[in-house]
Scaffold this active site. Structure first.
Site, PDB file in Angstrom:
ATOM      1  N   HIS A 191     130.083 177.022   7.096  1.00  0.00           N
ATOM      2  CA  HIS A 191     130.655 176.694   6.065  1.00  0.00           C
ATOM      3  C   HIS A 191     130.240 175.565   5.199  1.00  0.00           C
ATOM      4  O   HIS A 191     130.309 175.451   3.716  1.00  0.00           O
ATOM      5  CB  HIS A 191     132.160 176.166   6.623  1.00  0.00           C
ATOM      6  N   PHE A 246     126.282 166.073 -11.494  1.00  0.00           N
ATOM      7  CA  PHE A 246     126.625 166.542 -10.117  1.00  0.00           C
ATOM      8  C   PHE A 246     126.571 165.285  -9.173  1.00  0.00           C
ATOM      9  O   PHE A 246     125.531 164.794  -8.618  1.00  0.00           O
ATOM     10  CB  PHE A 246     125.802 167.530  -9.565  1.00  0.00           C
ATOM     11  N   THR A 301     129.727 174.775  11.752  1.00  0.00           N
ATOM     12  CA  THR A 301     129.515 176.343  11.065  1.00  0.00           C
ATOM     13  C   THR A 301     128.830 176.235   9.686  1.00  0.00           C
ATOM     14  O   THR A 301     128.433 175.549   9.127  1.00  0.00           O
ATOM     15  CB  THR A 301     130.771 176.699  10.819  1.00  0.00           C
ATOM     16  N   ARG A 353     125.809 156.129   0.689  1.00  0.00           N
ATOM     17  CA  ARG A 353     125.513 156.898  -0.684  1.00  0.00           C
ATOM     18  C   ARG A 353     126.842 156.616  -1.464  1.00  0.00           C
ATOM     19  O   ARG A 353     126.808 157.063  -2.568  1.00  0.00           O
ATOM     20  CB  ARG A 353     125.062 158.208  -0.567  1.00  0.00           C
ATOM     21  N   VAL A 389     130.441 166.762   0.770  1.00  0.00           N
ATOM     22  CA  VAL A 389     130.522 167.843   1.619  1.00  0.00           C
ATOM     23  C   VAL A 389     129.622 167.384   2.863  1.00  0.00           C
ATOM     24  O   VAL A 389     128.632 167.069   2.716  1.00  0.00           O
ATOM     25  CB  VAL A 389     129.934 169.036   1.160  1.00  0.00           C
ATOM     26  N   ALA A 432     135.522 170.329  -3.086  1.00  0.00           N
ATOM     27  CA  ALA A 432     134.185 170.571  -3.949  1.00  0.00           C
ATOM     28  C   ALA A 432     134.111 172.022  -4.532  1.00  0.00           C
ATOM     29  O   ALA A 432     133.675 172.239  -5.623  1.00  0.00           O
ATOM     30  CB  ALA A 432     132.995 170.451  -3.130  1.00  0.00           C
TER      31      ALA A 432
HETATM   32  N1  INI Z   1     135.376 170.651   0.572  1.00  0.00           N
HETATM   33  C1  INI Z   1     134.870 169.635   0.452  1.00  0.00           C
HETATM   34  O1  INI Z   1     134.947 169.002  -0.667  1.00  0.00           O
HETATM   35  N2  INI Z   1     134.034 169.296   1.251  1.00  0.00           N
HETATM   36  C2  INI Z   1     133.965 169.678   2.676  1.00  0.00           C
HETATM   37  O2  INI Z   1     133.144 169.125   3.442  1.00  0.00           O
HETATM   38  C3  INI Z   1     134.498 170.776   2.729  1.00  0.00           C
HETATM   39  N3  INI Z   1     134.433 171.341   4.187  1.00  0.00           N
HETATM   40  O3  INI Z   1     133.549 171.013   4.770  1.00  0.00           O
HETATM   41  O4  INI Z   1     135.124 172.551   4.257  1.00  0.00           O
HETATM   42  C4  INI Z   1     135.486 171.329   1.940  1.00  0.00           C
HETATM   43  N4  INI Z   1     136.203 172.577   2.015  1.00  0.00           N
HETATM   44  C5  INI Z   1     137.212 173.003   1.168  1.00  0.00           C
HETATM   45  C6  INI Z   1     136.760 173.592  -0.024  1.00  0.00           C
HETATM   46  O5  INI Z   1     136.088 172.868  -1.056  1.00  0.00           O
HETATM   47  C7  INI Z   1     137.926 174.317  -0.618  1.00  0.00           C
HETATM   48  O6  INI Z   1     138.854 173.323  -1.377  1.00  0.00           O
HETATM   49  C8  INI Z   1     138.526 175.381  -0.059  1.00  0.00           C
HETATM   50  O7  INI Z   1     137.856 176.307   0.375  1.00  0.00           O
HETATM   51  C9  INI Z   1     139.741 176.102  -0.836  1.00  0.00           C
HETATM   52  O8  INI Z   1     139.008 176.800  -1.929  1.00  0.00           O
END
Ligand code: INI
Length: 162
Positions: free
Chosen positions: A89, A114, A87, A128, A82, A57
């Site tokens: 994150h 979006f 965490t 969803r 996501v 994402a």
């Molecule tokens: N990317 C997602 O699309 N969904 C997630 O839940 C997610 N988590 O949880 O980490 C996620 N992480 C990767 C991020 O989007 C990038 O691809 C990565 O950080 C490299 O830039």
């Protein structure tokens, strides 16, 4: 008399780019199916649709911005999922995707819908993504078509205004 502009669901000759993230692909593939179905239902032919895959994402905004700046798209649809982990994150990725997509749309003038789920668990995502609560990919695709149709009714921007 008030002039009213409104984008409608049906359309002709729109070119729509869909950007889908591979992270949580078991969900984003369903969002993509919903988006493609909705675009076809709106009258967008397959030949006018392109799908670009990105890793996650967080990459959606940059890919959307690049596609928008490259030209040729009336609207873009960003799809991702996501899922909250243990965490901080989750917030970083969810916020980055949302704010970045919004910024890309404003900077380029191209509507970017979006269609990113930000959920607590996989069950909420499934609901969803074609489950009991509809398909947010389809919703985003319809929003993209509406915005493109709306913008078509406005006077074209000059190069300086873009
Ligand atoms: N990317 C997602 O699309 N969904 C997630 O839940 C997610 N988590 O949880 O980490 C996620 N992480 C990767 C991020 O989007 C990038 O691809 C990565 O950080 C490299 O830039």
């Amino acid at each position: 008399m008030v002039t009213e502009f409104s984008g409608s669901g049906q359309t002709r000759n729109l070119r729509v780019g869909v950007i889908a993230s591979r992270f949580n692909e078991f969900i984003t593939a369903r969002l993509l199916s919903g988006a493609l179905e909705a675009l076809r239902a709106c009258g967008v032919p397959d030949g006018n649709i392109a799908v670009a895959w990105v890793p996650g994402a967080l990459e959606l905004p940059q890919a959307a911005s690049r596609m928008a700046k490259g030209g040729g798209w009336d609207a873009l649809v960003a799809l991702g999922c996501v899922i909250r982990g243990e965490t901080h994150h989750f917030d970083v990725v969810a916020d980055g995707a949302a704010r970045g997509t919004d910024a890309a749309a404003r900077e380029t003038g191209v509507p970017i819908a979006f269609g990113v789920l930000t959920v607590d668990n996989a069950e909420q995502a499934v609901a969803r993504a074609g489950g009991a609560l509809g398909n947010r990919g389809a919703d985003a695709a319809k929003a993209a078509v509406d915005m493109a149709n709306l913008f078509r009714q406005f006077p074209p921007l000059t190069q300086r205004q873009v």
